[in-house]
Design a protein around this motif. Sequence first.
Motif, PDB file in Angstrom:
ATOM      1  N   UNK A  40       3.858   5.625  -5.577  1.00 22.14           N
ATOM      2  CA  UNK A  40       3.807   5.667  -7.043  1.00 22.14           C
ATOM      3  C   UNK A  40       2.710   6.598  -7.528  1.00 22.14           C
ATOM      4  N   UNK A  41       1.563   6.584  -6.838  1.00 23.90           N
ATOM      5  CA  UNK A  41       0.452   7.461  -7.224  1.00 23.90           C
ATOM      6  C   UNK A  41       0.827   8.921  -7.028  1.00 23.90           C
ATOM      7  N   UNK A  42       1.536   9.203  -5.949  1.00 26.70           N
ATOM      8  CA  UNK A  42       1.967  10.576  -5.703  1.00 26.70           C
ATOM      9  C   UNK A  42       2.966  11.036  -6.760  1.00 26.70           C
ATOM     10  N   UNK A  43       3.888  10.160  -7.127  1.00 26.31           N
ATOM     11  CA  UNK A  43       4.842  10.496  -8.178  1.00 26.31           C
ATOM     12  C   UNK A  43       4.131  10.770  -9.499  1.00 26.31           C
ATOM     13  N   UNK A  95       0.832  -1.205   0.000  1.00 21.79           N
ATOM     14  CA  UNK A  95       0.000   0.000   0.000  1.00 21.79           C
ATOM     15  C   UNK A  95       0.868   1.256   0.000  1.00 21.79           C
ATOM     16  N   UNK A  96       1.955   1.220   0.761  1.00 19.10           N
ATOM     17  CA  UNK A  96       2.856   2.380   0.777  1.00 19.10           C
ATOM     18  C   UNK A  96       3.492   2.602  -0.587  1.00 19.10           C
ATOM     19  N   UNK A  97       3.911   1.516  -1.218  1.00 17.69           N
ATOM     20  CA  UNK A  97       4.526   1.634  -2.543  1.00 17.69           C
ATOM     21  C   UNK A  97       3.520   2.183  -3.551  1.00 17.69           C
TER      22      UNK A  97
END
Length: 222
Positions: free
Chosen positions: A191-194, A185-187
Amino acid sequence: MMLTTDFTKRSYLLRSIIGPGLLAGGLALSFAANTLADTPNAQVTEASMAAAPVLAEQQAAEQRVEAIFADGADMAALGSDRCLPSRRIRGVDVLDNQTVVFDMGRKDNYVVRFKRQCFGLRRDSAISYEIHGGRLCRLDGIRSLEHWGINRLVPGPRCSIPAFIKVSEAELELVEAKVDAARAARIAQRDAQKAARRAAKEAREQSKEQASSQTEDSLVGG
């Protein structure tokens, strides 16, 4: 110190007392009962009854693991042992920066769950822990070991052990799955934020290009 059941006679009596008619009726009833027991519905019921204890055990394991990971969990209340004999420790598995598993052999596993992140702890990282009188106890410390240069290990900040929580194999699998799910979930969030930042940057650049193009067009038209 720091270390890494004979019914033959009964049938004869029945024949002599109640007569052939009632005996035949009893046998027919017995046959019908046996036939009913062989029906699919009866088999499904038996299977459900056999599975009930397994489901109850699984639910209990899930609830216990949820309690371990709950915010504000009372680790001391969940703990089962105050100390672990150091000679029985077969291995230590760091799952993340809040979760460590002590393998004591013979399928005995104890989870240490820190209330907050223990700085420097990473999955499969090397650690050191304090031993007093041949035992590792609650409130003793764990430190990560960082590699600095060649053959040099530098200990990180000390993290106090809140409790040793004994877990079954099923519970340990759930603990590992929960840690893996949190990591995934953190990854995904990172990735979504990037992707969002990249899209915002492209939108700004596109907006600048459009504004520049409009300015040029206005100058040419003037």
